[in-house]
Design a protein around this motif. Structure first.
Motif, PDB file in Angstrom:
ATOM      1  N   SER A 123      33.017  34.076  84.278  1.00 18.94           N
ATOM      2  CA  SER A 123      32.797  34.619  85.621  1.00 18.94           C
ATOM      3  C   SER A 123      31.920  33.711  86.479  1.00 18.94           C
ATOM      4  O   SER A 123      31.641  34.023  87.632  1.00 18.94           O
ATOM      5  CB  SER A 123      32.148  36.006  85.521  1.00 18.94           C
ATOM      6  OG  SER A 123      30.926  35.934  84.800  1.00 18.94           O
ATOM      7  N   GLY A 124      31.491  32.596  85.909  1.00 16.93           N
ATOM      8  CA  GLY A 124      30.668  31.659  86.684  1.00 16.93           C
ATOM      9  C   GLY A 124      31.451  31.072  87.847  1.00 16.93           C
ATOM     10  O   GLY A 124      32.658  30.843  87.747  1.00 16.93           O
ATOM     11  N   THR A 125      30.772  30.814  88.926  1.00 18.91           N
ATOM     12  CA  THR A 125      31.442  30.293  90.129  1.00 18.91           C
ATOM     13  C   THR A 125      30.974  28.896  90.512  1.00 18.91           C
ATOM     14  O   THR A 125      31.607  28.231  91.327  1.00 18.91           O
ATOM     15  CB  THR A 125      31.193  31.238  91.316  1.00 18.91           C
ATOM     16  OG1 THR A 125      29.782  31.379  91.520  1.00 18.91           O
ATOM     17  CG2 THR A 125      31.806  32.606  91.049  1.00 18.91           C
ATOM     18  N   GLN A 126      29.892  28.447  89.902  1.00 17.83           N
ATOM     19  CA  GLN A 126      29.326  27.156  90.284  1.00 17.83           C
ATOM     20  C   GLN A 126      30.034  26.034  89.531  1.00 17.83           C
ATOM     21  O   GLN A 126      30.242  26.101  88.321  1.00 17.83           O
ATOM     22  CB  GLN A 126      27.824  27.140  89.971  1.00 17.83           C
ATOM     23  CG  GLN A 126      27.075  25.964  90.577  1.00 17.83           C
ATOM     24  CD  GLN A 126      25.562  26.164  90.485  1.00 17.83           C
ATOM     25  OE1 GLN A 126      25.086  27.297  90.429  1.00 17.83           O
ATOM     26  NE2 GLN A 126      24.821  25.075  90.448  1.00 17.83           N
ATOM     27  N   ASN A 132      18.271  32.281  76.800  1.00 19.31           N
ATOM     28  CA  ASN A 132      18.968  31.571  77.876  1.00 19.31           C
ATOM     29  C   ASN A 132      19.116  30.093  77.535  1.00 19.31           C
ATOM     30  O   ASN A 132      18.258  29.510  76.863  1.00 19.31           O
ATOM     31  CB  ASN A 132      18.197  31.697  79.200  1.00 19.31           C
ATOM     32  CG  ASN A 132      18.162  33.125  79.717  1.00 19.31           C
ATOM     33  OD1 ASN A 132      19.153  33.663  80.176  1.00 19.31           O
ATOM     34  ND2 ASN A 132      16.986  33.751  79.606  1.00 19.31           N
ATOM     35  N   LEU A 138      19.820  26.590  79.742  1.00 23.80           N
ATOM     36  CA  LEU A 138      19.871  26.089  81.121  1.00 23.80           C
ATOM     37  C   LEU A 138      20.124  24.587  81.132  1.00 23.80           C
ATOM     38  O   LEU A 138      19.622  23.855  80.273  1.00 23.80           O
ATOM     39  CB  LEU A 138      18.573  26.401  81.859  1.00 23.80           C
ATOM     40  CG  LEU A 138      18.199  27.890  81.994  1.00 23.80           C
ATOM     41  CD1 LEU A 138      17.244  28.290  80.859  1.00 23.80           C
ATOM     42  CD2 LEU A 138      17.534  28.161  83.341  1.00 23.80           C
ATOM     43  N   VAL A 167      19.712  25.607  85.687  1.00 23.29           N
ATOM     44  CA  VAL A 167      20.741  26.600  86.011  1.00 23.29           C
ATOM     45  C   VAL A 167      21.316  27.145  84.696  1.00 23.29           C
ATOM     46  O   VAL A 167      21.684  26.374  83.812  1.00 23.29           O
ATOM     47  CB  VAL A 167      21.880  25.983  86.854  1.00 23.29           C
ATOM     48  CG1 VAL A 167      22.966  27.037  87.132  1.00 23.29           C
ATOM     49  CG2 VAL A 167      21.342  25.417  88.155  1.00 23.29           C
ATOM     50  N   ASN A 168      21.365  28.463  84.575  1.00 25.29           N
ATOM     51  CA  ASN A 168      21.946  29.070  83.378  1.00 25.29           C
ATOM     52  C   ASN A 168      23.400  28.630  83.244  1.00 25.29           C
ATOM     53  O   ASN A 168      24.165  28.676  84.215  1.00 25.29           O
ATOM     54  CB  ASN A 168      21.880  30.600  83.478  1.00 25.29           C
ATOM     55  CG  ASN A 168      22.142  31.270  82.148  1.00 25.29           C
ATOM     56  OD1 ASN A 168      23.150  31.023  81.494  1.00 25.29           O
ATOM     57  ND2 ASN A 168      21.233  32.149  81.745  1.00 25.29           N
ATOM     58  N   LYS A 173      25.883  29.985  82.102  1.00 24.67           N
ATOM     59  CA  LYS A 173      26.856  31.033  82.412  1.00 24.67           C
ATOM     60  C   LYS A 173      27.242  31.028  83.895  1.00 24.67           C
ATOM     61  O   LYS A 173      28.263  31.592  84.271  1.00 24.67           O
ATOM     62  CB  LYS A 173      26.295  32.407  82.043  1.00 24.67           C
ATOM     63  CG  LYS A 173      26.138  32.631  80.545  1.00 24.67           C
ATOM     64  CD  LYS A 173      25.633  34.032  80.255  1.00 24.67           C
ATOM     65  CE  LYS A 173      25.502  34.267  78.753  1.00 24.67           C
ATOM     66  NZ  LYS A 173      25.022  35.638  78.436  1.00 24.67           N
ATOM     67  N   ALA A 174      26.419  30.377  84.715  1.00 28.32           N
ATOM     68  CA  ALA A 174      26.715  30.327  86.152  1.00 28.32           C
ATOM     69  C   ALA A 174      27.800  29.308  86.470  1.00 28.32           C
ATOM     70  O   ALA A 174      28.408  29.346  87.540  1.00 28.32           O
ATOM     71  CB  ALA A 174      25.447  29.994  86.934  1.00 28.32           C
ATOM     72  N   PHE A 175      28.042  28.378  85.531  1.00 24.93           N
ATOM     73  CA  PHE A 175      29.071  27.356  85.745  1.00 24.93           C
ATOM     74  C   PHE A 175      30.429  27.861  85.257  1.00 24.93           C
ATOM     75  O   PHE A 175      30.515  28.667  84.334  1.00 24.93           O
ATOM     76  CB  PHE A 175      28.728  26.069  84.984  1.00 24.93           C
ATOM     77  CG  PHE A 175      27.450  25.418  85.398  1.00 24.93           C
ATOM     78  CD1 PHE A 175      27.326  24.841  86.650  1.00 24.93           C
ATOM     79  CD2 PHE A 175      26.370  25.368  84.534  1.00 24.93           C
ATOM     80  CE1 PHE A 175      26.142  24.229  87.042  1.00 24.93           C
ATOM     81  CE2 PHE A 175      25.182  24.762  84.900  1.00 24.93           C
ATOM     82  CZ  PHE A 175      25.066  24.191  86.165  1.00 24.93           C
ATOM     83  N   THR A 176      31.497  27.364  85.875  1.00 24.10           N
ATOM     84  CA  THR A 176      32.823  27.637  85.330  1.00 24.10           C
ATOM     85  C   THR A 176      32.936  26.906  83.995  1.00 24.10           C
ATOM     86  O   THR A 176      32.370  25.814  83.814  1.00 24.10           O
ATOM     87  CB  THR A 176      33.939  27.152  86.270  1.00 24.10           C
ATOM     88  OG1 THR A 176      33.855  25.729  86.417  1.00 24.10           O
ATOM     89  CG2 THR A 176      33.817  27.811  87.639  1.00 24.10           C
TER      90      THR A 176
END
Length: 588
Positions: free
Chosen positions: A333-336, A401, A403, A407-408, A410-413
């Motif tokens: 669900s990551g968008t970055q 976590n 990173l 940035v975690n 999980k935030a990345f595709t």
């Protein structure tokens, strides 16, 4: 997924299959129209025969007889043409549908997390992707439409029989319920038999696939005779499963043939006694009924046969959809978009377990600064490779976590994250393809010139060029045409050409000779320069140059520091490991 056990036809299952039919709905409805026409044309021939006998032969009307024969001939031609089109497009629809289902299944398999493959049999998944797919195609090519055609033919034929002669039709009706009941019993037992067959096919495929893959182990430990006996046992179960279906077929079809013959005899007896006595039975009517009865009974036998095909297809579809319904995916669900990392990595109190209640990582924390080369060392099972699996998000962490550049992850595709991390594994996997394809993995942005340039930089161009056809040399399945050291070099070059932000070497030099190891060490110096790198190794001599060494034991970090710092620790874990290895190498 609905339970299709003991059902003649699983509506919910077919409804799901129909979703894949929608792109081909015109062909589907064209087949339905063909079925109707075939049923009508089948019933037309006996009726025309009746008319030819009663209206023309009895009255010696040659012109009328020729007319009816011409009509029969034209009907047979149209019937043949529609039958050919029906058979072709029914199979075409089945194969087209299966093509789409297989694409969906393979795409689904590509996105499964590693845990699913840890717990699944490769042989079973191959069966789902190949053999089961052909059974699904048979639902349409050999099953459903054939059954629909036969049922409609029976309905039309029986309707014409009733219209022609009610009394003769009643004789036929008396025999039909018995045969229908026998068919239903047959279907029930065949369903169970085919479920057993599909299960045994999966077991056989899984067993053979694993033994062929691990043939070297079997021969090294002289397990051939033991595995042969196991194979005979599995193969015997497979045979018994099939023999059940053969037995049911052998029992049912002669009985069905007997009922058909008895019915023809009764009709011939009754009709023969009444020809000329009552106006309802004529020579033409009797002949047409003798032609009609096989058309009524044979489809019923064929329905039972095609039902076998339909049941096998339904069982296979149920198995395939169970895989498609499996939700074993890493959350994407990551968008970055991860474009080019600086390379700062932080593990913050990370906990993880492959099996519930058996923690592999017990709340570990560490930092890696951009451009640093860190080494992770420790005994087997300490959790070193698990760190790499989690950094690539092959598994989901239990707590904590991870990173990258604050940035975690999980935030990345998923795709963009993994594009920035190149991994060289100890167990190198090469596909049965050329060296060039194994290096680029057909990535459009990696050209042949890029590969050759990278190979020259790290000193493997000469080795590749010496092979037959050079970069176009086919390494065969799993790269068996190359030595372990050569496979490792190809794997290293594969990671190098992607120009990763983060490089991971997981036991990358543990199975190579000294010459290959030196090549990799030289290349490592080049590729790690200005790039964050993580080196996992048992051989401590390979990690001396690391900016920081993380020492792990039983899922915990017990020491951190440079090589020199760790050697200064009295009774230190790393110092003890190093001294033991140093003494072993000295003795060797």
């Amino acid at each position: 997924m609905s339970n299709s056990k003991d059902k003649f036809f699983d509506y919910n299952l077919f409804k799901r299959l129909f979703e894949f039919i929608k792109p081909y709905k015109f062909v589907f409805f064209g087949l339905i129209i063909s079925v109707v026409l075939l049923a009508v044309l089948s019933a037309a021939v006996p009726k025309l025969t009746e008319l030819a006998i009663d209206d023309s032969m009895t009255n010696k009307d040659k012109e009328g007889f020729v007319f009816y024969v011409t009509l029969m001939f034209g009907t047979l031609i149209f019937q043949t043409i529609f039958q050919l089109l029906f058979m072709y497009y029914a199979s075409w629809l089945g194969q087209s549908l299966v093509k789409d289902v297989r694409v969906n299944l393979f795409n689904h398999l590509l996105s499964f997390k590693m845990k699913y493959y840890d717990q699944s049999s490769v042989g079973v998944l191959i069966t789902r992707s190949v053999a089961d797919m052909e059974r699904i195609a048979d639902i349409f090519g050999q099953g459903l439409f054939m059954i629909f055609r036969d049922l409609l033919t029976m309905a039309v034929v029986f309707g014409v029989m009733l219209y022609t002669n009610v009394k003769l039709s009643l004789i036929v009706v008396l025999m039909l319920p018995i045969l229908i009941y026998a068919t239903r019993i047959f279907q029930k037992y065949m369903k169970k038999a085919f479920e057993e067959v599909r299960s045994e096919v999966s077991n056989l495929n899984s067993f053979v696939q694993e033994r062929l893959t691990g043939m070297k182990i079997l021969q090294v430990f002289t397990r051939e005779s033991i595995e042969f006996e196991k194979f005979k046992t599995i193969n015997e179960r497979h045979k018994k499963g099939w023999l059940k279906t053969v037995w049911y077929n052998s029992f049912f079809f002669p009985i069905a043939e007997l009922f058909g013959s008895v019915t023809i005899g009764l009709v011939a007896w009754y009709g023969g006694l009444n020809i000329g006595v009552t106006s309802s039975v004529s020579q033409g009517v009797l002949v047409s009924f003798i032609m009609f009865i096989p058309m009524l009974f044979r489809p019923l036998r064929q329905i039972a046969d095609k039902f076998n095909t339909l049941q096998m297809g339904m069982v296979a579809a149920n198995r395939v959809f169970k895989v498609l319904d499996t939700t074993s995916h890493i959350d994407d669900s990551g968008t970055q978009l991860a474009e080019a990392f600086k390379g700062n990595i932080r593990f913050d109190k990370v906990r993880f377990s492959y099996v519930e209640e058996e923690e592999v990582l017990k709340g570990i924390s560490f930092n890696v600064n951009a451009g640093e080369t860190i080494a992770i060392v420790g005994a087997t099972g300490a959790g070193k490779s698990t760190i790499i699996n989690l950094l690539n998000r092959f598994y989901e962490i239990k707590d904590g976590n991870i990173l990258v550049d604050d940035v975690n992850i999980k935030a990345f595709t998923l795709q963009s994250l993994r594009n920035q991390i190149a991994v060289v594994l100890q167990d190198v996997f090469l596909f049965a393809d050329t060296i060039m394809s194994n290096i680029t993995l057909d990535h459009p942005e990696v050209s042949e010139a890029d590969v050759i340039s990278a190979a020259k930089e790290i000193g493997v161009h000469e080795f590749i060029s010496s092979l037959p056809n050079g970069y176009q040399y086919n390494v065969k399945e799993r790269g068996v045409m190359l030595s372990s050291g050569q496979r490792q070099l190809i794997s290293f070059l594969r990671a190098y050409v992607t120009n990763p932000s983060i490089l991971v070497l997981d036991e990358a030099t543990s199975s190579v000779d000294s010459h290959s190891e030196q090549l990799i060490q030289d290349a490592t110096d080049k590729i790690t320069k200005g790039r964050t790198s993580i080196v996992i190794a048992h051989r401590l001599a390979t990690v001396k140059k690391a900016d920081k060494i993380i020492v792990m034991d039983a899922g915990e970090i017990v020491e951190q520091g440079t090589h020199d710092e760790l050697l200064k620790k009295e009774n230190g874990y790393y110092k003890n490991l190093y001294e033991v290895q140093f003494l072993q190498e000295k003795v060797a």
